[in-house]
Enzyme design. Sequence first.
Site, PDB file in Angstrom:
ATOM      1  CD  GLU A  21      42.616  38.196  54.150  1.00  0.00           C
ATOM      2  OE1 GLU A  21      42.555  37.737  52.988  1.00  0.00           O
ATOM      3  OE2 GLU A  21      43.414  39.088  54.506  1.00  0.00           O
ATOM      4  CE1 TYR A  53      50.137  68.420  58.609  1.00  0.00           C
ATOM      5  CE2 TYR A  53      51.490  69.420  56.907  1.00  0.00           C
ATOM      6  CZ  TYR A  53      51.103  69.326  58.233  1.00  0.00           C
ATOM      7  OH  TYR A  53      51.683  70.140  59.169  1.00  0.00           O
ATOM      8  CD  GLU A  73      46.930  44.308  43.986  1.00  0.00           C
ATOM      9  OE1 GLU A  73      46.198  44.063  44.975  1.00  0.00           O
ATOM     10  OE2 GLU A  73      47.893  43.593  43.661  1.00  0.00           O
ATOM     11  CE  LYS A  98      45.459  42.100  54.161  1.00  0.00           C
ATOM     12  NZ  LYS A  98      44.697  41.292  53.181  1.00  0.00           N
TER      13      LYS A  98
END
Length: 120
Positions: A21, A53, A73, A98
Amino acid sequence: MDQVFIRGLEVETVIGVYDWERGIRQRLLFDLDMAWDIRAAAAQDDLSLTLDYAAVSQRLLTYVSATDFELIESLAERVAALVMSEFSVPWLRLTVTKPGAVKEAAGGVGVVIERGTRSA
Ligand SMILES: Nc1nc2c(c(=O)[nH]1)N=C([C@H](O)[C@@H](O)CO)CN2
């Protein structure tokens, strides 16, 4: 409590624990609910009085695409802190998804965090 929200903001970045990854970019999705009292902006029909936004989205696209965390996280915490400090958001709920991480999980996998103080 009024909220301004962003749904399904897509960003490609380096994210993941495993060796394979670290050399690729993967797609993440961001959902944000941000506390904001919209009454003043509505009364005066004035963008400068609300939480833009589009500005938040652009900042997240720029920030996240330049990061390379292992855990979602870690990224979620940084994104929450950035939005609260740079845009004066007092409370938010952030979901980071994900999508490709677990192929059997059709709706993706991820984390949800809430930070700050939510007024009534
Ligand atoms: N709670 C988490 N679990 C896992 C994470 C993560 O960031 N948070 N990451 C991985 C791997 O990078 C995985 O996405 C590779 O498919 C595994 N579990």
